[in-house]
Design a protein around this motif. Sequence first.
Motif, PDB file in Angstrom:
ATOM      1  N   ILE A  14       0.901  -1.446  -0.070  1.00 34.13           N
ATOM      2  CA  ILE A  14      -0.342   0.333   0.181  1.00 34.13           C
ATOM      3  C   ILE A  14       0.741   0.996   0.108  1.00 34.13           C
ATOM      4  O   ILE A  14       1.281   1.007   0.742  1.00 34.13           O
ATOM      5  N   TYR A  15       0.224   2.358  -0.805  1.00 40.13           N
ATOM      6  CA  TYR A  15       0.602   3.572  -0.829  1.00 40.13           C
ATOM      7  C   TYR A  15       0.080   4.642  -0.453  1.00 40.13           C
ATOM      8  O   TYR A  15      -0.833   3.961  -0.308  1.00 40.13           O
ATOM      9  N   THR A  16       0.365   5.431   0.766  1.00 41.50           N
ATOM     10  CA  THR A  16      -0.269   6.190   1.493  1.00 41.50           C
ATOM     11  C   THR A  16       0.066   8.387   1.135  1.00 41.50           C
ATOM     12  O   THR A  16       1.624   7.690   1.123  1.00 41.50           O
ATOM     13  N   HIS A  17      -0.853   8.318   1.217  1.00 40.92           N
ATOM     14  CA  HIS A  17      -0.569   9.844   1.262  1.00 40.92           C
ATOM     15  C   HIS A  17      -0.635  10.807   2.264  1.00 40.92           C
ATOM     16  O   HIS A  17      -2.118  10.852   3.293  1.00 40.92           O
ATOM     17  N   CYS A  18      -0.281  11.962   2.579  1.00 40.25           N
ATOM     18  CA  CYS A  18      -0.043  12.682   3.957  1.00 40.25           C
ATOM     19  C   CYS A  18      -0.096  12.160   5.356  1.00 40.25           C
ATOM     20  O   CYS A  18      -0.198  11.014   5.623  1.00 40.25           O
ATOM     21  N   ASN A  19      -0.901  12.404   6.337  1.00 37.98           N
ATOM     22  CA  ASN A  19      -1.563  11.485   7.443  1.00 37.98           C
ATOM     23  C   ASN A  19      -3.023  11.516   7.246  1.00 37.98           C
ATOM     24  O   ASN A  19      -3.557  12.162   7.794  1.00 37.98           O
ATOM     25  N   THR A  20      -3.418   9.843   7.495  1.00 40.34           N
ATOM     26  CA  THR A  20      -4.640   9.968   7.907  1.00 40.34           C
ATOM     27  C   THR A  20      -5.028   8.330   9.596  1.00 40.34           C
ATOM     28  O   THR A  20      -6.173   8.069   9.536  1.00 40.34           O
ATOM     29  N   GLY A  21      -4.064   9.028  10.492  1.00 37.17           N
ATOM     30  CA  GLY A  21      -4.797   8.212  11.255  1.00 37.17           C
ATOM     31  C   GLY A  21      -5.594   8.793  12.201  1.00 37.17           C
ATOM     32  O   GLY A  21      -5.606   9.421  12.603  1.00 37.17           O
ATOM     33  N   GLU A  75       6.411  11.101   1.614  1.00 36.69           N
ATOM     34  CA  GLU A  75       6.699  12.103   2.750  1.00 36.69           C
ATOM     35  C   GLU A  75       5.725  13.153   2.772  1.00 36.69           C
ATOM     36  O   GLU A  75       6.053  14.033   3.343  1.00 36.69           O
ATOM     37  N   THR A  76       5.112  13.820   1.540  1.00 36.42           N
ATOM     38  CA  THR A  76       4.264  14.649   1.325  1.00 36.42           C
ATOM     39  C   THR A  76       4.243  16.601   2.510  1.00 36.42           C
ATOM     40  O   THR A  76       4.465  16.865   2.836  1.00 36.42           O
ATOM     41  N   ARG A  77       5.175  17.227   0.744  1.00 36.45           N
ATOM     42  CA  ARG A  77       5.900  18.231   1.400  1.00 36.45           C
ATOM     43  C   ARG A  77       4.623  19.385   0.755  1.00 36.45           C
ATOM     44  O   ARG A  77       3.666  18.622   0.222  1.00 36.45           O
ATOM     45  N   PRO A  78       4.458  19.818   1.473  1.00 37.22           N
ATOM     46  CA  PRO A  78       5.570  21.100   2.531  1.00 37.22           C
ATOM     47  C   PRO A  78       5.976  20.613   3.846  1.00 37.22           C
ATOM     48  O   PRO A  78       6.601  20.942   4.830  1.00 37.22           O
ATOM     49  N   TRP A  79       4.724  20.229   4.477  1.00 39.57           N
ATOM     50  CA  TRP A  79       4.163  20.329   5.698  1.00 39.57           C
ATOM     51  C   TRP A  79       5.480  18.324   6.644  1.00 39.57           C
ATOM     52  O   TRP A  79       5.553  18.310   7.507  1.00 39.57           O
ATOM     53  N   LEU A  80       5.082  17.617   5.339  1.00 41.10           N
ATOM     54  CA  LEU A  80       6.136  16.360   5.499  1.00 41.10           C
ATOM     55  C   LEU A  80       5.472  15.608   6.865  1.00 41.10           C
ATOM     56  O   LEU A  80       5.654  15.062   7.369  1.00 41.10           O
ATOM     57  N   GLN A  81       3.631  15.474   6.677  1.00 41.46           N
ATOM     58  CA  GLN A  81       3.332  14.491   7.571  1.00 41.46           C
ATOM     59  C   GLN A  81       3.239  13.241   7.182  1.00 41.46           C
ATOM     60  O   GLN A  81       3.647  12.610   8.601  1.00 41.46           O
ATOM     61  N   LEU A 127       2.694   4.619  12.180  1.00 45.45           N
ATOM     62  CA  LEU A 127       2.787   3.097  11.712  1.00 45.45           C
ATOM     63  C   LEU A 127       3.968   2.770  12.591  1.00 45.45           C
ATOM     64  O   LEU A 127       4.011   1.278  13.304  1.00 45.45           O
ATOM     65  N   MET A 128       4.724   2.947  13.127  1.00 48.37           N
ATOM     66  CA  MET A 128       6.723   2.374  13.470  1.00 48.37           C
ATOM     67  C   MET A 128       5.639   2.087  14.683  1.00 48.37           C
ATOM     68  O   MET A 128       6.079   1.195  15.338  1.00 48.37           O
ATOM     69  N   GLN A 129       4.455   2.797  15.195  1.00 52.73           N
ATOM     70  CA  GLN A 129       4.416   2.526  17.133  1.00 52.73           C
ATOM     71  C   GLN A 129       3.474   1.375  17.103  1.00 52.73           C
ATOM     72  O   GLN A 129       4.018   0.743  17.572  1.00 52.73           O
ATOM     73  N   ASP A 130       2.094   0.728  16.336  1.00 52.23           N
ATOM     74  CA  ASP A 130       1.929  -0.278  15.516  1.00 52.23           C
ATOM     75  C   ASP A 130       2.962  -1.422  15.511  1.00 52.23           C
ATOM     76  O   ASP A 130       2.014  -2.194  14.724  1.00 52.23           O
ATOM     77  N   ASN A 131       3.891  -0.466  15.290  1.00 50.81           N
ATOM     78  CA  ASN A 131       4.993  -2.612  14.316  1.00 50.81           C
ATOM     79  C   ASN A 131       4.137  -2.541  13.100  1.00 50.81           C
ATOM     80  O   ASN A 131       4.932  -4.115  12.752  1.00 50.81           O
ATOM     81  N   ILE A 132       3.222  -1.557  11.759  1.00 50.82           N
ATOM     82  CA  ILE A 132       3.479  -2.125  10.684  1.00 50.82           C
ATOM     83  C   ILE A 132       4.298  -1.403   9.727  1.00 50.82           C
ATOM     84  O   ILE A 132       5.531  -0.585   9.928  1.00 50.82           O
ATOM     85  N   PRO A 133       5.206  -3.190   9.327  1.00 45.53           N
ATOM     86  CA  PRO A 133       6.519  -2.104   7.962  1.00 45.53           C
ATOM     87  C   PRO A 133       6.547  -1.051   7.016  1.00 45.53           C
ATOM     88  O   PRO A 133       5.000  -1.023   6.506  1.00 45.53           O
ATOM     89  N   VAL A 134       6.536  -0.409   6.954  1.00 41.52           N
ATOM     90  CA  VAL A 134       6.978   1.529   6.534  1.00 41.52           C
ATOM     91  C   VAL A 134       8.023   2.245   6.329  1.00 41.52           C
ATOM     92  O   VAL A 134       9.193   1.641   6.880  1.00 41.52           O
ATOM     93  N   LYS A 135       7.837   2.398   4.635  1.00 41.23           N
ATOM     94  CA  LYS A 135       8.806   2.684   4.114  1.00 41.23           C
ATOM     95  C   LYS A 135       8.495   3.848   4.032  1.00 41.23           C
ATOM     96  O   LYS A 135       7.716   4.178   2.939  1.00 41.23           O
ATOM     97  N   LEU A 136       9.500   4.810   4.159  1.00 36.38           N
ATOM     98  CA  LEU A 136       9.421   6.195   3.853  1.00 36.38           C
ATOM     99  C   LEU A 136      10.007   6.925   2.158  1.00 36.38           C
ATOM    100  O   LEU A 136      10.851   6.386   1.829  1.00 36.38           O
ATOM    101  N   VAL A 137       9.030   7.234   1.359  1.00 29.81           N
ATOM    102  CA  VAL A 137       9.313   7.560  -0.342  1.00 29.81           C
ATOM    103  C   VAL A 137       9.359   9.537  -0.436  1.00 29.81           C
ATOM    104  O   VAL A 137       8.468   9.606  -0.003  1.00 29.81           O
ATOM    105  N   CYS A 138      10.277   9.348  -0.807  1.00 24.90           N
ATOM    106  CA  CYS A 138      10.427  11.054  -1.293  1.00 24.90           C
ATOM    107  C   CYS A 138       9.133  10.600  -2.869  1.00 24.90           C
ATOM    108  O   CYS A 138       8.738  10.363  -3.107  1.00 24.90           O
TER     109      CYS A 138
END
Length: 334
Positions: free
Chosen positions: A141-148, A178-184, A193-204
């Motif tokens: 899954i690819y996700t954008h901004c923060n929706t958690g 990463e979601t410029r310019p606020w980098l959410q 995601l790291m708090q919930d131990n869900i595997p995540v990789k950051l993408v420019c």
Amino acid sequence: MTAHSSSFHAIEWRGQSLHLLDQRVLPHTHTVHEYTTANDVADAIRDMVVRGAPAIGITAAYGYALDALNGRDLGEAYKVLAESRPTAVNLFWALERMASLGTEDPHALVAEAKKIHEEDIAANLAMGQFGASLIKEGSRIYTHCNTGALATGGHGTALGIIRSAYADGKITQVYAGETRPWLQGARLTAWELMQDNIPVKLVCDGAAAQLFRANGADWVIVGADRITANGDVANKIGTYSLAVLAKHHGMKVMVAAPTTTFDLTLDSGNAIPIEQRPMSEVTSLNGQPIAPEGCEAINPSFDVTPAELIDAIVTEKGFVENPTVENIAVMVNS
């Protein structure tokens, strides 16, 4: 894995004041601010202490109740809160719900704000299950901004679906733009995601096209700040380009939002007001200039994704695939 077991809360009502986790300084600093007036709450919304359409609505409801507690003019409270962010329809929905009670009784208004908060958490949990049902095992899954949980009452919309699908064993990898310019995405989504131990990789943001070209993801799952009658979606800037890329590469796009995000008074996304934020958010980073002095910038906070690029819109009431005026109206009014 529910919002109630989270180790953090973005929005809390304590006694007779509102407490907000300052999302501008996460993930490295954990700061909570206390608010006692609608004016200060409006500043918090405008200054991005709290962000995410559902969270903004909940916060505005509490802000309205705060002025009732202190005997202030509720008409003025409504006005100052409504002017804080122009695009997120949840803000206006929450204020209308508070004002429609037709009372200045602070206890009734605080109770209503708490109810809005609780209903949002329940909606997110239901949305999570509906969205997860559309995802196949082994998905990326690819996700954008923060929706958690940071952007809602708890659990999340798009990120809530990701949480639920991961708990069901369906997701092997999450990519957070990463979601410029606020980098959410970098500061908030990766942290959640790291708090919930869900595997995540950051993408420019600019690397998404290459990831999709390499067949690195199956779904783009995002939230929404306003959805019009025909299924056009306003969301964080960068969503439209992701949807175009996904369509080109044969991927699917899912939008997750509570029914309060729908604005059926607008026929299409062309009528959605797009907030223009200060140029300095683009020309500087953490207060440090990154562009030549005097360089101008454009900084729309949102863009509009046409309905024809969206495969599914998921709400707490269910979902529609290939959204149209007809199937959206049926779902929202059910």
